[in-house]
Design a protein around this motif. Structure first.
Motif, mmCIF file in Angstrom:
data_model
loop_
_atom_site.group_PDB
_atom_site.id
_atom_site.type_symbol
_atom_site.label_atom_id
_atom_site.label_comp_id
_atom_site.label_asym_id
_atom_site.label_seq_id
_atom_site.Cartn_x
_atom_site.Cartn_y
_atom_site.Cartn_z
ATOM 1 N N LYS A 80 32.316 43.747 -8.166
ATOM 2 C CA LYS A 80 31.671 44.819 -8.924
ATOM 3 C C LYS A 80 31.001 45.739 -7.918
ATOM 4 C CE LYS A 80 32.635 42.543 -12.771
ATOM 5 N NZ LYS A 80 33.809 41.807 -12.286
ATOM 6 N N ILE A 81 31.501 46.968 -7.855
ATOM 7 C CA ILE A 81 31.058 47.908 -6.831
ATOM 8 C C ILE A 81 30.273 49.043 -7.485
ATOM 9 C CG2 ILE A 81 31.885 49.662 -5.199
ATOM 10 C CD1 ILE A 81 32.380 47.016 -4.021
ATOM 11 N N GLY A 82 29.186 49.426 -6.885
ATOM 12 C CA GLY A 82 28.474 50.615 -7.334
ATOM 13 C C GLY A 82 28.664 51.713 -6.307
ATOM 14 N N ILE A 83 28.827 52.940 -6.764
ATOM 15 C CA ILE A 83 28.937 54.052 -5.812
ATOM 16 C C ILE A 83 27.852 55.067 -6.152
ATOM 17 C CG2 ILE A 83 30.416 55.866 -4.880
ATOM 18 C CD1 ILE A 83 32.831 54.238 -5.671
ATOM 19 N N LEU B 48 36.851 60.347 -4.464
ATOM 20 C CA LEU B 48 37.276 59.054 -3.931
ATOM 21 C C LEU B 48 37.889 58.197 -5.041
ATOM 22 C CD1 LEU B 48 37.210 57.270 -1.345
ATOM 23 C CD2 LEU B 48 35.118 56.246 -2.263
ATOM 24 N N ALA B 49 37.216 58.181 -6.201
ATOM 25 C CA ALA B 49 37.693 57.344 -7.301
ATOM 26 C C ALA B 49 39.038 57.839 -7.820
ATOM 27 C CB ALA B 49 36.660 57.331 -8.420
ATOM 28 N N LEU C 140 38.645 48.767 -13.250
ATOM 29 C CA LEU C 140 37.960 49.694 -14.156
ATOM 30 C C LEU C 140 37.079 50.627 -13.331
ATOM 31 C CD1 LEU C 140 37.165 50.422 -17.158
ATOM 32 C CD2 LEU C 140 35.240 48.868 -16.847
ATOM 33 N N ILE C 141 37.217 51.922 -13.580
ATOM 34 C CA ILE C 141 36.412 52.894 -12.843
ATOM 35 C C ILE C 141 35.601 53.711 -13.849
ATOM 36 C CG2 ILE C 141 36.472 54.873 -11.274
ATOM 37 C CD1 ILE C 141 39.334 53.839 -10.472
ATOM 38 N N LEU C 142 34.290 53.698 -13.710
ATOM 39 C CA LEU C 142 33.452 54.497 -14.599
ATOM 40 C C LEU C 142 32.799 55.592 -13.769
ATOM 41 C CD1 LEU C 142 31.659 51.692 -16.657
ATOM 42 C CD2 LEU C 142 33.809 52.859 -17.157
ATOM 43 N N ASP C 143 33.162 56.840 -14.036
ATOM 44 C CA ASP C 143 32.655 57.935 -13.220
ATOM 45 C C ASP C 143 31.471 58.598 -13.909
ATOM 46 O OD1 ASP C 143 32.143 59.995 -11.558
ATOM 47 O OD2 ASP C 143 34.178 60.814 -11.537
ATOM 48 N N ASP C 144 30.304 58.136 -13.602
ATOM 49 C CA ASP C 144 29.082 58.764 -14.104
ATOM 50 C C ASP C 144 29.093 58.896 -15.625
ATOM 51 O OD1 ASP C 144 26.651 59.652 -13.454
ATOM 52 O OD2 ASP C 144 27.285 61.508 -12.491
ATOM 53 N N LEU D 50 33.114 40.751 -17.662
ATOM 54 C CA LEU D 50 34.454 41.121 -17.216
ATOM 55 C C LEU D 50 34.817 40.362 -15.952
ATOM 56 C CD1 LEU D 50 34.248 44.956 -17.846
ATOM 57 C CD2 LEU D 50 35.183 43.191 -19.333
ATOM 58 N N ASP D 51 34.844 39.046 -16.088
ATOM 59 C CA ASP D 51 35.174 38.204 -14.949
ATOM 60 C C ASP D 51 36.581 38.521 -14.471
ATOM 61 O OD1 ASP D 51 33.483 36.624 -13.670
ATOM 62 O OD2 ASP D 51 34.139 34.719 -14.556
ATOM 63 N N GLY D 52 36.726 38.712 -13.177
ATOM 64 C CA GLY D 52 38.073 38.941 -12.648
ATOM 65 C C GLY D 52 38.478 40.399 -12.631
ATOM 66 N N MET D 53 37.786 41.250 -13.388
ATOM 67 C CA MET D 53 38.148 42.668 -13.378
ATOM 68 C C MET D 53 37.399 43.348 -12.233
ATOM 69 S SD MET D 53 37.821 45.474 -16.503
ATOM 70 C CE MET D 53 38.655 44.568 -17.774
ATOM 71 N N THR D 54 38.133 44.081 -11.392
ATOM 72 C CA THR D 54 37.456 44.842 -10.334
ATOM 73 C C THR D 54 36.827 46.069 -10.986
ATOM 74 O OG1 THR D 54 39.186 44.150 -8.828
ATOM 75 C CG2 THR D 54 37.782 45.973 -8.104
ATOM 76 N N VAL D 55 35.535 46.276 -10.738
ATOM 77 C CA VAL D 55 34.868 47.397 -11.421
ATOM 78 C C VAL D 55 34.181 48.293 -10.404
ATOM 79 C CG1 VAL D 55 33.142 48.061 -13.136
ATOM 80 C CG2 VAL D 55 34.468 45.977 -13.472
ATOM 81 N N LEU D 56 34.396 49.607 -10.537
ATOM 82 C CA LEU D 56 33.670 50.577 -9.724
ATOM 83 C C LEU D 56 32.832 51.432 -10.662
ATOM 84 C CD1 LEU D 56 36.526 50.100 -8.118
ATOM 85 C CD2 LEU D 56 35.743 52.059 -6.803
ATOM 86 N N ILE D 57 31.521 51.375 -10.478
ATOM 87 C CA ILE D 57 30.668 52.207 -11.323
ATOM 88 C C ILE D 57 30.043 53.295 -10.454
ATOM 89 C CG2 ILE D 57 28.629 52.303 -12.799
ATOM 90 C CD1 ILE D 57 29.212 49.610 -13.816
ATOM 91 N N ILE D 58 30.338 54.543 -10.811
ATOM 92 C CA ILE D 58 29.764 55.665 -10.073
ATOM 93 C C ILE D 58 28.553 56.146 -10.851
ATOM 94 C CG2 ILE D 58 30.142 58.033 -9.310
ATOM 95 C CD1 ILE D 58 33.125 57.346 -9.157
#
Ligand code: ADP
Ligand code: MG
Length: 579
Positions: free
Chosen positions: A369-372, A383-384, A497-501, A522-530
């Protein structure tokens, strides 16, 4: 002109219709051409010779030929309409499929109003060309050639005079047309402009009112409206010269024929010799009209040609547009994606512009789970957008599960990546329909699961699953729209999953619940939250700090507060995070 010929490729399907149309047209023209000969016969061997039977036979013959000829014309016209409409249908379909295949790069280039004019108005122009233009050209050409032959057959001297007149008229028509073509192209461009203004205005109707800019918009529209109008008037001016000039040529021809032919008959009469007869004079006059009037039509049709070739050019510009994202030759089907993402030396910019993302090297583990975070314009969205190949980078390779993403089938790749854009666009219809947009077979359970994580259930319970949300979702509040958009992305069960702001319009508590749900369920789902807000991304496994297109720091909330200047400054402005 070449574009006009390329249109015929779209007529190929209707080749049999077109051939029958031409055959029926030829029958009708030939039958028309025999009429004056019958008239000549009825006059010379009926009226002049005083034989009633010949007059009756001639009359009935003319009548019957008229019926059959016009029936053939009717069938031919119908077949031309079928072909024209059929071609328009194919063209619209092809163009729409093309536009659907457009990627973000293409849409950065094309304006909405312009595409709408090309799909509607330009397709209509080429359709009219097939219906009227081709029909009239075929009819006129056969008619002109036929009448010229019959004219020479009737009287060579008069026929030569007519041939000269006709040549001059044709040259005049062609000159006019060469003037008109560039004007038609300009007029279409003005129409594009007008439509873009209208489209933008309607889409932004609420903003215009909120800022009280109606009068500004009215003026802007008036300017475009006038531009189009002036162009249309200019073209109308050329058009208005054509017809009177042609009609004058017609009148002049009749005068010449009466004068030259008439004096010959009078001379013969006084000299008591036989030669050119009254019947022949009338027949010749008919043929002359049959030749001159199609020539006038041809003049008008030539305008059709210039209009249609201008439109065809614009249609093929759309059809020729290269997709912004190339398709690999042997695409890899992403079967089961685990969600490892690698950015390897990535730089990216829009069009010819400067790099919006520079030298990014980063590996994200499956399920991480990544935050940007970063200031506006720091390149977070850019980038996303590279991950689902909405754009391709200028330099470097992005790999998902170790495979260069350019090797995947882009459509299949995007099915595995849920992206919620900064400005969520919903479609008119119900909430359920919108949430299941990317996964129509998902059914109730998926819709409820997704809506649950997105914290959309409270307002869905209130409004109902199938209540209409209005055009682009205008019946919902900004925060509700964002939650439906998040649920929509979740419902496709993406691997990434990418959530852009997209939590910017939510209140603090709802936002906390959304991110909590995403991070925990969301176990196992790679998530990027901007996000611009620390509280949104605070719980991320790792946080990436973006600054001027570059990664300025990577770490957890605690480590970044310690050693990243930019992160600390953002935290300071959002004071609840200072310990
Ligand atoms: N479609 C576009 N065309 C041209 N430039 C763009 C486009 N989208 C973003 N940019 C530019 O790219 C830079 C980075 O923007 P963006 O990635 O949206 O930043 P962020 O999401 O961090 O606010 C900005 O300078 C912005 O003006
Ligand atoms: Mg952004």
């Amino acid at each position: 002109m070449t574009n006009l010929f390329r249109l015929f490729a779209y007529l190929r399907k209707f080749a049999s219709f077109m051939s029958f149309a031409l055959i029926f047209l030829a029958i009708s023209v030939v039958l028309n051409l025999t009429q004056p000969k019958l008239i000549e016969w009825a006059i010379d061997s009926g009226i002049t010779a005083g034989i009633v039977r010949n007059l009756v036979v001639g009359g009935v013959g003319i009548f019957l030929l008229g019926i059959v000829g016009n029936l053939a014309n009717l069938v031919s016209g119908y077949l031309f309409i079928r072909s024209g409409q059929g071609m328009a249908h194919e063209l619209r379909g092809s163009m729409f499929r093309k536009v659907v295949s457009f990627s973000f790069i293409n849409f950065d280039k094309w304006r909405t109003g312009e595409l709408m004019v090309r799909l509607n108005s330009d397709v209509n122009t080429v359709r009219m060309f097939v219906r009227m233009g081709l029909f009239m050209i075929a009819q006129s050409v056969v008619m002109i050639i036929g009448s010229v032959i019959f004219m020479f057959h009737t009287d060579v001297r008069l026929a030569s005079i007519m041939a000269l007149l006709m040549g001059g008229t044709l040259a005049f028509s062609i000159t006019i047309v060469s003037f008109l073509r560039p004007l038609f192209l300009k007029m279409r461009a003005k129409l594009d402009d007008l439509n873009n203004t209208l489209q933008e205005n309607l889409a932004g109707a609420k903003v215009v009112r909120a800022f009280n800019r109606q009068s500004f918009e009215k003026e802007k529209f008036e300017l475009k409206n006038r531009g189009f109008y002036m162009m249309a008037v200019k073209i109308g001016y050329f058009f208005s010269i054509v017809l009177p000039f042609m009609l004058f040529i017609g009148n002049f021809a009749i005068t010449l024929i009466l004068w030259v032919g008439g004096t010959e008959i009078i001379q013969n009469y006084h000299a008591g010799t036989t030669g050119f007869t009254l019947g022949q004079l009338i027949a010749f006059n008919n043929y002359a009209m049959m030749a001159i009037f199609p020539l006038i039509m041809l003049g008008m049709v030539l305008n059709f040609i210039s209009m249609a070739s201008a439109s065809a050019e614009r249609i093929f510009q759309v059809l020729k547009e290269k997709p912004g994202i190339s398709m690999p030759e042997n695409p890899v089907l992403p079967e089961k994606i685990r969600g490892k993402i690698e950015f390897d030396g990535i730089s990216f910019g829009y069009g010819e512009g400067e790099d919006a993302v520079q030298d990014v090297n980063l590996t994200i583990a499956p399920g991480e789970k990544i935050g940007i975070i970063g200031g506006t314009g720091s390149g977070k969205s850019s980038l996303a957008s590279l991950i689902p190949r909405l754009y391709d980078p200028r330099k470097g390779i992005i790999r998902i599960d170790g495979v260069d993403i350019r090797e995947y089938n882009p459509i299949e790749l995007r099915k595995k990546i849920g992206i919620v854009l900064q400005d969520p666009i919903l479609f008119s219809g119900g909430i359920r329909q919108n949430i299941l947009y990317g996964n129509p077979e998902g059914g109730e359970s998926v819709a409820e699961w997704a809506a649950g994580i997105a914290q959309a259930m409270p307002f869905i319970d209130e409004k109902g699953w199938d209540s209409s949300i209005g055009e682009r979702g205008t019946h919902l509040s900004g925060g509700q729209r964002q939650r439906v958009a998040i649920a929509r992305a979740l419902a496709s069960k993406p691997a990434i999953l990418i959530l852009d702001d997209v939590t910017s319009s939510l209140d603090l508590e709802t936002e906390r619940n959304v991110t909590k749900g995403i991070y925990e369920k969301l176990d196992g789902m790679t998530v990027l939250i901007i996000s611009q807000k620390i509280q949104t991304i605070k719980m991320s496994d790792r946080i990436i700090v973006m600054d001027k297109g570059r990664i300025s720091g990577i770490g957890t909330h605690d480590t970044l507060i310690q050693d990243n200047e930019i992160y600390r400054k953002i935290a300071e402005t959002q004071d609840e995070f200072i310990h």
